[in-house]
Motif scaffolding. Structure first.
Motif, mmCIF file in Angstrom:
data_model
loop_
_atom_site.group_PDB
_atom_site.id
_atom_site.type_symbol
_atom_site.label_atom_id
_atom_site.label_comp_id
_atom_site.label_asym_id
_atom_site.label_seq_id
_atom_site.Cartn_x
_atom_site.Cartn_y
_atom_site.Cartn_z
ATOM 1 N N TYR A 1 22.348 103.941 38.088
ATOM 2 C CA TYR A 1 22.888 102.600 37.942
ATOM 3 C C TYR A 1 23.027 102.264 36.463
ATOM 4 C CZ TYR A 1 21.930 101.508 42.860
ATOM 5 O OH TYR A 1 21.926 101.498 44.230
ATOM 6 N N SER A 2 23.998 101.407 36.189
ATOM 7 C CA SER A 2 24.076 100.842 34.844
ATOM 8 C C SER A 2 22.991 99.779 34.695
ATOM 9 C CB SER A 2 25.457 100.226 34.619
ATOM 10 O OG SER A 2 25.645 99.121 35.498
ATOM 11 N N ARG A 3 22.830 99.295 33.473
ATOM 12 C CA ARG A 3 21.787 98.308 33.232
ATOM 13 C C ARG A 3 22.025 97.039 34.053
ATOM 14 N NH1 ARG A 3 20.035 96.014 27.215
ATOM 15 N NH2 ARG A 3 18.357 94.632 27.972
ATOM 16 N N LYS A 4 23.279 96.619 34.130
ATOM 17 C CA LYS A 4 23.599 95.407 34.889
ATOM 18 C C LYS A 4 23.425 95.631 36.384
ATOM 19 C CE LYS A 4 27.044 91.743 35.140
ATOM 20 N NZ LYS A 4 28.339 91.234 34.617
ATOM 21 N N GLU A 5 23.843 96.803 36.871
ATOM 22 C CA GLU A 5 23.680 97.102 38.299
ATOM 23 C C GLU A 5 22.203 97.152 38.687
ATOM 24 O OE1 GLU A 5 27.698 99.764 39.215
ATOM 25 O OE2 GLU A 5 25.844 100.737 38.557
ATOM 26 N N ARG A 6 21.374 97.722 37.831
ATOM 27 C CA ARG A 6 19.941 97.771 38.123
ATOM 28 C C ARG A 6 19.346 96.363 38.138
ATOM 29 N NH1 ARG A 6 16.589 101.782 38.611
ATOM 30 N NH2 ARG A 6 18.177 103.248 37.865
ATOM 31 N N GLU A 7 19.813 95.532 37.215
ATOM 32 C CA GLU A 7 19.336 94.156 37.186
ATOM 33 C C GLU A 7 19.740 93.416 38.466
ATOM 34 O OE1 GLU A 7 19.777 90.111 34.398
ATOM 35 O OE2 GLU A 7 20.713 92.022 33.788
ATOM 36 N N MET A 8 20.959 93.658 38.937
ATOM 37 C CA MET A 8 21.424 93.041 40.176
ATOM 38 C C MET A 8 20.629 93.550 41.375
ATOM 39 S SD MET A 8 25.551 93.211 39.529
ATOM 40 C CE MET A 8 25.879 92.815 41.249
ATOM 41 N N ALA A 9 20.365 94.855 41.404
ATOM 42 C CA ALA A 9 19.603 95.424 42.517
ATOM 43 C C ALA A 9 18.191 94.838 42.567
ATOM 44 C CB ALA A 9 19.549 96.941 42.388
ATOM 45 N N GLU A 10 17.562 94.693 41.403
ATOM 46 C CA GLU A 10 16.222 94.103 41.368
ATOM 47 C C GLU A 10 16.265 92.648 41.817
ATOM 48 O OE1 GLU A 10 14.630 94.605 37.497
ATOM 49 O OE2 GLU A 10 14.405 96.802 37.668
ATOM 50 N N TYR A 11 17.301 91.919 41.387
ATOM 51 C CA TYR A 11 17.448 90.527 41.801
ATOM 52 C C TYR A 11 17.574 90.419 43.322
ATOM 53 C CZ TYR A 11 19.600 85.911 42.353
ATOM 54 O OH TYR A 11 19.883 84.627 42.749
ATOM 55 N N MET A 12 18.372 91.296 43.912
ATOM 56 C CA MET A 12 18.587 91.254 45.357
ATOM 57 C C MET A 12 17.331 91.672 46.118
ATOM 58 S SD MET A 12 22.457 92.845 45.333
ATOM 59 C CE MET A 12 22.662 92.809 47.109
ATOM 60 N N ILE A 13 16.588 92.631 45.576
ATOM 61 C CA ILE A 13 15.361 93.062 46.242
ATOM 62 C C ILE A 13 14.321 91.951 46.216
ATOM 63 C CG2 ILE A 13 13.371 94.608 45.988
ATOM 64 C CD1 ILE A 13 15.327 96.827 45.266
ATOM 65 N N TYR A 14 14.200 91.278 45.081
ATOM 66 C CA TYR A 14 13.243 90.175 44.999
ATOM 67 C C TYR A 14 13.696 88.957 45.799
ATOM 68 C CZ TYR A 14 10.322 92.438 41.496
ATOM 69 O OH TYR A 14 9.440 93.287 40.862
ATOM 70 N N SER A 15 14.947 88.953 46.241
ATOM 71 C CA SER A 15 15.451 87.853 47.075
ATOM 72 C C SER A 15 15.149 88.063 48.556
ATOM 73 C CB SER A 15 16.966 87.695 46.889
ATOM 74 O OG SER A 15 17.282 87.372 45.542
ATOM 75 N N LEU A 16 14.637 89.229 48.932
ATOM 76 C CA LEU A 16 14.316 89.480 50.337
ATOM 77 C C LEU A 16 13.151 88.602 50.772
ATOM 78 C CD1 LEU A 16 14.499 93.399 50.387
ATOM 79 C CD2 LEU A 16 16.303 91.770 50.953
ATOM 80 N N ASP A 17 13.205 88.124 52.006
ATOM 81 C CA ASP A 17 12.100 87.320 52.513
ATOM 82 C C ASP A 17 11.003 88.230 53.053
ATOM 83 O OD1 ASP A 17 13.013 88.249 54.955
ATOM 84 O OD2 ASP A 17 13.880 86.343 55.586
ATOM 85 N N SER A 18 9.964 87.637 53.625
ATOM 86 C CA SER A 18 8.817 88.411 54.100
ATOM 87 C C SER A 18 9.177 89.362 55.231
ATOM 88 C CB SER A 18 7.702 87.464 54.555
ATOM 89 O OG SER A 18 8.159 86.623 55.607
ATOM 90 N N ARG A 19 10.251 89.076 55.958
ATOM 91 C CA ARG A 19 10.683 89.964 57.043
ATOM 92 C C ARG A 19 11.470 91.157 56.525
ATOM 93 N NH1 ARG A 19 14.278 85.959 60.327
ATOM 94 N NH2 ARG A 19 15.022 85.742 58.175
ATOM 95 N N GLY A 20 11.940 91.078 55.266
ATOM 96 C CA GLY A 20 12.791 92.125 54.705
ATOM 97 C C GLY A 20 14.259 91.797 54.828
ATOM 98 N N TYR A 21 14.590 90.546 55.150
ATOM 99 C CA TYR A 21 15.981 90.127 55.318
ATOM 100 C C TYR A 21 16.536 89.595 53.992
ATOM 101 C CZ TYR A 21 15.619 90.398 60.426
ATOM 102 O OH TYR A 21 15.456 90.831 61.714
ATOM 103 N N PHE A 22 17.835 89.783 53.801
ATOM 104 C CA PHE A 22 18.535 89.265 52.627
ATOM 105 C C PHE A 22 19.254 87.987 53.041
ATOM 106 C CE2 PHE A 22 22.294 89.128 49.795
ATOM 107 C CZ PHE A 22 21.637 89.063 48.578
ATOM 108 N N ASN A 23 18.738 86.850 52.593
ATOM 109 C CA ASN A 23 19.282 85.556 53.012
ATOM 110 C C ASN A 23 20.212 84.917 51.984
ATOM 111 O OD1 ASN A 23 17.848 85.532 55.474
ATOM 112 N ND2 ASN A 23 15.996 84.815 54.437
ATOM 113 N N GLU A 24 20.363 85.568 50.818
ATOM 114 C CA GLU A 24 21.252 85.012 49.807
ATOM 115 C C GLU A 24 22.720 85.227 50.206
ATOM 116 O OE1 GLU A 24 20.649 83.431 46.908
ATOM 117 O OE2 GLU A 24 18.477 83.409 47.190
ATOM 118 N N LYS A 25 23.581 84.327 49.738
ATOM 119 C CA LYS A 25 25.019 84.489 49.954
ATOM 120 C C LYS A 25 25.573 85.532 48.975
ATOM 121 C CE LYS A 25 25.346 81.263 53.091
ATOM 122 N NZ LYS A 25 25.705 81.574 54.505
#
Length: 456
Positions: free
Chosen positions: A116-140
């Protein structure tokens, strides 16, 4: 304008009485925080946290060990080394236990080698930390794209990468997608399973298998096989990981133990906050010549003594209530859930000769531990659900639910009882309740309806 003399009776609560009632209804944690804050403004109070006792005890033991090691016997050193190793093993285990891996840590570790590029890795980390306790991605997806100033296609591709990680189903946006992600990793033909997941999950929950078979033009056996596969999947893939935000520890205020056939109540006094009077300011109060200083310290001393008396009275009241609960709910502590007897606040107040509000305040936020688990004190307050025909015996909702559970567990699963049939069965136990009441209790117990319990 005129002057009148009027005689009437009023109940006026003093500041001390209000403070006493507030302390009575505090939980152990609230009381500890209250005394800690009071110690900040009252120099007479030296606060001692409940958990600090463990540190003091550890220091005392360490000092004893050091004195013991100074003895001439060399065997002491061997014993101390063995104990030290055992203690280190236990502390290391506790440390690793507290440092359990979270879902985010586990997912990020799988992306360490991703190109990943630096920005893509930052986005991936952002999306992973956005997962709820069930492991679902609730962000738009659109909101994430706007936040990083990228296209939705880029976000969807990263989301697809996250969904390919372990555990299966992580990163899904809803239940259907979570189950389909898990099915996609299985080998074989699962077209029927996918159709059921996408269009008939409500019918699966209600066990309406015949209706699903009719709509899909397949046999009930095929639908039943598909449902078995669906039930084997994990609807919450993130639940198996540590989530410290949801940890909730309950410290019981008392423990009920069965000792030689007699129930003993042990108050958990070690968890109660403790404080002592500051000797320096006590000495100053007795020897100072400044009248204002002396008056100030006397007021603070009276405040500290009053709080101490309130805590003692709180303990006494709580002990009386605990003993009365054990006496009135003796069958519960012998046999467990389903054997509670009807009991109201007014019954306890009348027996203890105190006001109902006093009992209510004392029971608020307090817990009791017994051999069947930890229960809030309010759990033992039970209203009368119905009176049976024989000798007007009273039945609690828990007792009726226990009987309903017994009836359902012995029914023919191919021809389960309806709510009306359960109501008729309860008459054999001298209990007369309506079909609607049976339906209410059944739903509270999480028991499906007749069609939901049917075995095809």
């Amino acid at each position: 304008m005129d002057l009148k003399m009027d005689i009437n009776q009023k109940q006026i609560l003093s500041q001390h009485m209000v403070q006493s009632m507030e302390i009575l209804q505090m939980s152990t944690q609230e009381l500890e925080a209250y005394i800690e804050n009071l110690a900040v403004e009252n120099p007479m109070i030296e606060f001692k946290a409940s958990h600090s006792m463990q540190e003091d005890t550890r220091q005392i033991k360490m000092q004893q060990k050091l004195e013991w090691l100074q003895a001439a016997d060399p065997q002491n050193k061997v014993y101390y080394q063995q104990e030290h190793v055992a203690q280190n093993i236990q502390e290391n285990w506790q440390y690793h236990h507290e440092r359990r891996e979270t879902l985010c840590d586990y997912l990020l570790s799988q992306l360490v080698l991703a190109d990943y590029s630096r920005k893509e890795r930052e986005m991936a980390e952002y999306m992973i930390y956005s997962l709820d306790s069930r492991g679902y991605f609730n962000e738009k997806v659109l909101s994430v794209a706007n936040h990083f100033h990228v296209s939705e296609k880029t976000v969807l591709q990263l989301l697809k990468d996250i969904q390919s990680l372990e555990p299966p189903g992580v990163g899904a946006r809803d239940l259907k997608e979570c189950l389909c992600l898990q099915i996609a990793r299985k080998e074989g033909d699962f077209e029927i399973v996918k159709l059921v997941i996408m269009d008939y999950m409500d019918e699966v929950a209600k066990n309406h298998l015949a209706e699903i078979a009719k709509k899909l033009h397949i046999s009930v056996h095929e639908v039943q096989k598909a449902c078995q596969i669906i039930r084997s999947l994990n609807p919450k893939p993130g639940n198996s990981f540590s989530n410290k935000e949801q940890l909730c520890y309950i410290i019981p205020d008392a423990v009920v133990a069965n000792i030689d056939g007699q129930f003993e109540i042990i108050l958990n006094s070690r968890q109660y906050p403790q404080f002592t009077m500051n000797s320096f300011y006590q000495d100053m109060m007795h020897h100072t010549q400044d009248s204002e200083t002396k008056k100030y310290l006397q007021e603070k001393m009276q405040q500290a003594q009053w709080v101490s008396n309130c805590i003692v009275q709180r303990t006494v009241t709580l002990s009386k209530i605990m003993h009365m609960l054990v006496e009135k709910q003796h069958d519960f502590f012998c046999y467990g859930v389903g054997y509670k007897h009807p009991m109201k606040l007014a019954d306890l107040a009348e027996t203890l000769n105190v006001h109902v509000s006093t009992i209510s305040r004392a029971m608020r936020g307090k817990y009791l531990q017994c051999s069947f688990g930890i229960f809030p004190l309010n759990y033992f307050l039970t209203s009368v659900a119905v009176r049976t025909n024989d000798c007007a015996e009273e039945k609690t909702p828990e007792q009726i639910k226990s009987i309903i559970q017994k009836i359902v567990s012995h029914e023919d699963r191919k021809k389960p009882y309806s709510d009306q049939a359960i109501s008729e069965k309860l008459k054999e136990y001298q209990i007369q309740i309506s079909r609607r009441t049976v339906n209410k209790y059944r739903m509270e117990m999480g028991i499906p309806d007749k069609s939901g319990r049917k075995m095809w």
